[in-house]
Scaffold this active site. Structure first.
Site, short mmCIF file in Angstrom:
data_model
loop_
_atom_site.label_atom_id
_atom_site.label_comp_id
_atom_site.label_asym_id
_atom_site.label_seq_id
_atom_site.Cartn_x
_atom_site.Cartn_y
_atom_site.Cartn_z
N GLY A 8 36.86 84.54 46.62
CA GLY A 8 37.31 84.17 47.96
C GLY A 8 36.65 82.64 47.52
O GLY A 8 36.02 82.15 48.51
N TYR A 142 34.41 92.29 62.93
CA TYR A 142 33.65 91.58 61.80
C TYR A 142 32.17 92.14 61.68
O TYR A 142 31.75 92.46 60.50
CB TYR A 142 33.54 90.04 62.35
CG TYR A 142 32.89 88.88 61.54
CD1 TYR A 142 33.39 88.90 59.95
CD2 TYR A 142 31.52 88.44 61.60
CE1 TYR A 142 32.69 88.18 59.20
CE2 TYR A 142 31.07 87.69 60.72
CZ TYR A 142 31.57 87.30 59.41
OH TYR A 142 31.00 86.45 58.55
N LYS A 146 30.37 93.92 58.71
CA LYS A 146 29.37 93.57 57.91
C LYS A 146 28.18 94.44 57.75
O LYS A 146 27.31 94.86 56.76
CB LYS A 146 28.64 92.26 58.67
CG LYS A 146 29.72 91.14 58.42
CD LYS A 146 29.65 90.70 56.81
CE LYS A 146 30.64 89.65 56.56
NZ LYS A 146 30.73 89.17 55.45
N ILE A 172 27.16 78.42 58.50
CA ILE A 172 26.86 77.48 57.78
C ILE A 172 27.83 76.18 57.95
O ILE A 172 28.98 76.07 58.39
CB ILE A 172 27.36 78.00 56.22
CG1 ILE A 172 26.69 79.62 56.29
CG2 ILE A 172 27.26 76.97 55.13
CD1 ILE A 172 25.43 79.42 55.95
P1 NAD Z 1 36.13 81.46 54.36
O1 NAD Z 1 36.98 82.21 55.47
O2 NAD Z 1 36.17 79.84 54.24
O3 NAD Z 1 36.62 81.83 52.75
C1 NAD Z 1 37.17 83.29 52.43
C2 NAD Z 1 37.97 82.91 51.39
O4 NAD Z 1 38.32 84.40 51.05
C3 NAD Z 1 39.29 82.19 51.48
O5 NAD Z 1 39.32 81.33 50.62
C4 NAD Z 1 40.43 83.27 51.44
O6 NAD Z 1 41.57 82.83 50.96
C5 NAD Z 1 39.75 84.42 50.82
N1 NAD Z 1 40.40 85.68 50.89
C6 NAD Z 1 41.06 86.11 52.01
N2 NAD Z 1 41.46 87.50 52.01
C7 NAD Z 1 41.48 87.74 50.46
C8 NAD Z 1 41.65 88.86 49.65
N3 NAD Z 1 42.33 89.71 50.09
N4 NAD Z 1 41.30 88.71 48.37
C9 NAD Z 1 40.79 87.43 47.90
N5 NAD Z 1 40.43 86.60 48.68
C10 NAD Z 1 40.62 86.46 50.01
O7 NAD Z 1 34.85 82.36 54.24
P2 NAD Z 1 33.30 81.57 53.91
O8 NAD Z 1 32.90 80.84 54.98
O9 NAD Z 1 33.40 81.14 52.59
O10 NAD Z 1 32.66 83.06 53.79
C11 NAD Z 1 32.36 83.51 52.48
C12 NAD Z 1 31.46 84.95 52.89
O11 NAD Z 1 30.26 84.40 53.41
C13 NAD Z 1 32.24 85.86 53.93
O12 NAD Z 1 31.74 87.19 53.42
C14 NAD Z 1 31.44 85.58 55.18
O13 NAD Z 1 31.54 86.63 55.98
C15 NAD Z 1 30.32 85.48 54.95
N6 NAD Z 1 29.42 84.26 55.75
C16 NAD Z 1 29.89 82.93 56.04
C17 NAD Z 1 29.33 82.28 57.11
C18 NAD Z 1 29.84 80.80 57.26
O14 NAD Z 1 29.31 80.30 58.30
N7 NAD Z 1 30.60 80.23 56.48
C19 NAD Z 1 28.26 82.71 57.74
C20 NAD Z 1 27.82 83.99 57.51
C21 NAD Z 1 28.44 84.88 56.62
C1 AKB Z 2 31.40 83.22 61.96
O1 AKB Z 2 31.13 82.37 62.82
O2 AKB Z 2 32.20 83.96 61.92
C2 AKB Z 2 30.39 82.96 60.53
C3 AKB Z 2 29.51 83.67 60.35
C4 AKB Z 2 28.34 83.40 61.20
O3 AKB Z 2 29.43 84.94 60.12
N1 AKB Z 2 30.16 81.58 60.63
#
Ligand code: NAD
Ligand code: AKB
Length: 317
Positions: A8, A142, A146, A172
């Site tokens: 990802g 979601y 998680k 984030i």
């Molecule tokens: P994002 O949605 O920006 O990126 C996720 C990536 O996963 C995308 O580039 C997408 O193309 C890829 N993807 C989707 N399906 C896929 C598959 N089948 N195989 C391979 N890749 C695939 O998400 P992010 O914000 O970078 O989040 C990354 C991780 O951090 C996730 O587990 C998310 O739950 C967690 N997270 C993010 C936040 C946040 O605020 N960004 C907060 C809490 C947790």
């Molecule tokens: C979302 O809003 O889904 C993410 C998270 C807090 O996991 N940014």
């Protein structure tokens, strides 16, 4: 040097983690991957980029074997709002994808980092100073994935000795790659709109407090946890981590200190409002501070200054 795979990688966190890990360990030691192919708009430079769908176990095994990968940062997932719109796909990517990664890690002896989220909590969780160990009954797909992911990672460590580690990230905030469809996305969009039009229509109600973190702290947290002494990690797969807690009016006020005529108004999205209300107002992250020295650098004011500076360069030039 152990080779690192990121899944990802073209998403909000992965695109910045890829560059941070390349700087730290060398571009030749980092393989980035995503379900879609990299384009010239993607922010990643240097390291080898593979197309990898985490729902396909054979593809994961082949890539891990080919590059002798020993550490996997598993970021492929669907975020909260997208997961509510596509719950079946969310289960497949977030749960079956994680299961496939853990199975390959078991077979090839890889350590695995998997982010959990404030989404792992629910309405019955204490919302203020949410403890490290508490009630987890989320009512979103979601959140279900998680919580199940946290437990699955614990199981693979206990049953098979896989070195699994993880963080419960808050929302984030960053300026390089746009967020992928979450509930906390308003806190990124607001900065873009502040620069573009000096006004923002927010989809969450004023007074909706949520934990947040600036991207440099999120990257630092992931790397520090993966480099921590595992003997000290009691809560290895689901550390609460936070840097700040605010609601939309507070964020708007912080932007107004730099752009005095910035205005915010509200058009509530009931789905994302419902999700936000089920999440903590603020988490207690003392376990992360005690077990591996977690310490954020950015508060709201410092983040606002940095976001606006970089977005001005990006959007205005
Ligand atoms: P994002 O949605 O920006 O990126 C996720 C990536 O996963 C995308 O580039 C997408 O193309 C890829 N993807 C989707 N399906 C896929 C598959 N089948 N195989 C391979 N890749 C695939 O998400 P992010 O914000 O970078 O989040 C990354 C991780 O951090 C996730 O587990 C998310 O739950 C967690 N997270 C993010 C936040 C946040 O605020 N960004 C907060 C809490 C947790
Ligand atoms: C979302 O809003 O889904 C993410 C998270 C807090 O996991 N940014």
């Amino acid at each position: 040097m152990n080779k690192v795979l990121i899944t990802g990688s073209l998403g909000q966190i992965g695109s910045e983690l890829a560059n941070a890990l390349s700087e730290r360990y060398g571009v030749d030691n980092v393989i980035v991957s995503d379900v879609r192919a990299k384009t010239c708009d993607d922010q990643i430079s240097g390291c080898e980029c593979a197309v990898l769908d985490v729902t396909d176990p054979a593809q994961i095994a082949s890539l891990v074997k080919k590059h002798n990968i020993k550490i996997i940062y598993h970021l492929a997932a669907l975020l909260s709002a997208v997961a509510e719109a596509k719950p079946q796909t969310a289960w497949n990517v977030n749960i079956n994808g994680l299961y496939n990664i853990l199975e390959v890690a078991r077979e090839f002896g890889c350590a695995v980092f998997t982010p959990s989220s404030i989404g792992a909590f629910g309405l019955s969780t204490p919302h203020d100073k949410t403890p490290q160990e508490t009630i987890q009954r989320p009512n979103t797909m979601y959140g279900v994935t998680k919580v199940a992911g946290e437990l699955l990672c614990d199981y693979y460590h206990k049953r098979f000795g896989v070195d699994t580690r993880g963080l419960r990230y808050p929302g984030i905030i960053s300026y390089k790659t746009l967020p992928g469809g979450g509930t906390t996305d308003y806190a990124v969009e607001i900065y873009y709109e502040a620069i573009k039009s000096k006004k923002y229509t927010c989809f969450l109600k004023p007074g909706t407090y949520l934990d947040m973190m600036y991207m440099p702290d999120a990257i630092k947290a992931a790397i520090n946890l993966m480099e921590a002494d595992q003997k000290k990690l009691i809560h290895r797969n689901a550390f609460n981590v936070t840097a700040m807690s605010f609601e939309p009016d507070m964020l708007a006020a912080s932007i107004r200190k730099k752009i005095p005529d910035f205005r915010i108004d509200y058009k509530i999205d009931p789905v994302r409002q419902g999700i936000a209300e089920s999440w903590p107002n603020s988490m207690d992250d003392s376990a992360a501070r005690e077990e591996w020295g977690w310490q954020p650098e950015y508060d709201l004011e410092k983040m606002t200054e940095d976001m606006l500076t970089h977005l001005r360069e990006k959007l205005v030039g």
